[in-house]
Design an enzyme around this catalytic site. Structure first.
Site, mmCIF file in Angstrom:
data_model
loop_
_atom_site.group_PDB
_atom_site.id
_atom_site.type_symbol
_atom_site.label_atom_id
_atom_site.label_comp_id
_atom_site.label_asym_id
_atom_site.label_seq_id
_atom_site.Cartn_x
_atom_site.Cartn_y
_atom_site.Cartn_z
ATOM 1 N N SER A 169 -40.064 -27.199 -8.440
ATOM 2 C CA SER A 169 -39.412 -26.062 -9.063
ATOM 3 C C SER A 169 -38.353 -26.549 -10.064
ATOM 4 O O SER A 169 -38.687 -27.224 -11.025
ATOM 5 C CB SER A 169 -38.804 -25.158 -7.984
ATOM 6 O OG SER A 169 -38.453 -23.910 -8.528
ATOM 7 N N LYS A 221 -29.183 -1.800 -14.124
ATOM 8 C CA LYS A 221 -28.077 -2.649 -13.657
ATOM 9 C C LYS A 221 -28.363 -3.159 -12.255
ATOM 10 O O LYS A 221 -28.011 -4.278 -11.891
ATOM 11 C CB LYS A 221 -26.764 -1.856 -13.678
ATOM 12 C CG LYS A 221 -25.558 -2.628 -13.177
ATOM 13 C CD LYS A 221 -25.302 -3.845 -14.049
ATOM 14 C CE LYS A 221 -24.069 -4.621 -13.567
ATOM 15 N NZ LYS A 221 -23.857 -5.837 -14.364
#
Length: 341
Positions: A169, A221
């Site tokens: 990763s 948001k």
């Protein structure tokens, strides 16, 4: 009975005295470090050639007799005289850095200073070797760590990345910047993907008649939440963000390793070193020890480590944190080790 009372009294006084001394020491250390500028540290440089030489000499002393040692030292003396005649500037240099990554890529703080230091002297004739160990973590943290390594490439200094255990990763995001990637045969590599997971206890709260409200300014948001009720629209937006991040990750890897069939390897899968070489995720199968020992035969090899000064409180805290981490890691290893049998 009187003896035990006196002993308990003595023990209480001793403990009180020890605690008082510790408090005084911590307070004094706090006062000394109060005026210091945060983040001040020191660059430590050690020559690995000397380390390898000491290992060899120790073994020679144990295995060879006096006559053999005498003959060997004579031959070495002649070789060293010959080497001294060679101009020092003609001898290549190898700068060795270490990066042991956690989820926040905390080692970036030292890495950035080490790179700044070596770039003040390194030339395209030299080489930087990064010994990298990381299973990845936060995207922005490993993005910054990768950007630090990109400075080496931009300066035209050859960069080799050695992986002995794992570069997955975010760890592989860093590794791919190397012009050459060297891996141990059973190191874990890849995991070019993005994952995010969080629990949701909204139904549990509702069951106990507990309301939880989320107020936002801006439609997206907050997409998913732990306590509130998640919507399908929020899930879709969250997945969209993950897909965008994944595409950026793929583009980044493909930029530095164009030889990859990026869609085949960017599935989130991991491969062991041998299979990773077949996928062209790595260039050579070798341990970092073997690579550096070979380099030390012809080059001056320097290990760089930027160590930050820590206060007594920080050192005590880190020691306690390290103990907890080791306990958790031991239990986690026991729970997950079966998948590798």
């Amino acid at each position: 009975m009187e003896f035990f009372v006196e002993y308990a009294s003595f023990l209480a006084k001793t403990v009180t005295l020890v605690v008082a001394i510790l408090v005084v020491l911590i307070t004094a250390a706090a006062l000394r470090s109060k005026g210091r500028r945060k983040g001040v540290g020191q660059l430590q440089v050690s020559k690995l050639n000397d380390f390898y030489k000491e290992l060899r000499e120790r073994l020679e002393q144990s295995l060879l007799d006096k006559d053999q040692l005498k003959a060997l030292r004579k031959a070495k003396g002649k070789a060293e005289k010959k080497q001294k005649k060679q101009p020092a500037e003609d001898k290549p240099r190898v700068f060795v850095l270490d990066f042991n990554g956690d989820i926040k890529a905390s080692a970036t703080e030292g890495l950035r200073h080490e790179i700044t230091a070596l770039l003040s002297l390194a030339t395209p004739k030299d080489e930087v070797v990064l010994r990298l160990e990381s299973g990845g973590g936060m995207v922005h943290s490993y993005g910054l760590a990768s950007s630090q390594l990109a400075r080496i490439r931009q300066a035209g200094v050859p960069l080799t990345v050695c992986i002995d255990k794992v570069a997955a990763s975010g760890g592989y995001m860093m590794a791919c910047i190397g012009e050459k990637i060297i891996s141990a045969p059973f190191a874990i590599l890849g995991s070019i993907g993005v994952v995010a997971q969080l629990p949701n206890v909204n139904r549990l709260l509702k069951k106990h008649d507990i309301d939880f409200e989320v107020l936002t300014a801006g439609e997206y948001k907050r997409t998913l939440t732990v306590f509130g009720e998640n919507t399908e629209k929020g899930r879709e937006k969250f997945q969209e963000d993950l897909d965008v991040t994944h595409q950026l990750f793929k583009n980044f890897v493909a930029r530095y390793r164009p030889q990859l069939a990026i869609d085949e390897v960017a599935t989130g899968e991991v491969w062991l070193g041998v299979a990773a070489q077949e996928k062209q995720l790595v260039d050579e199968l070798q341990t970092s020890d073997e690579y550096l020992a070979e380099k030390a035969k012809a080059a001056e090899v320097f290990h760089l480590h930027y160590a930050e000064r820590k206060s007594l409180q920080e050192r005590v805290g880190l020691a306690a944190s390290g103990s907890v981490d080791r306990v958790l890691l031991t239990w986690w290893s026991r729970l997950t080790q079966q998948r590798f049998w």
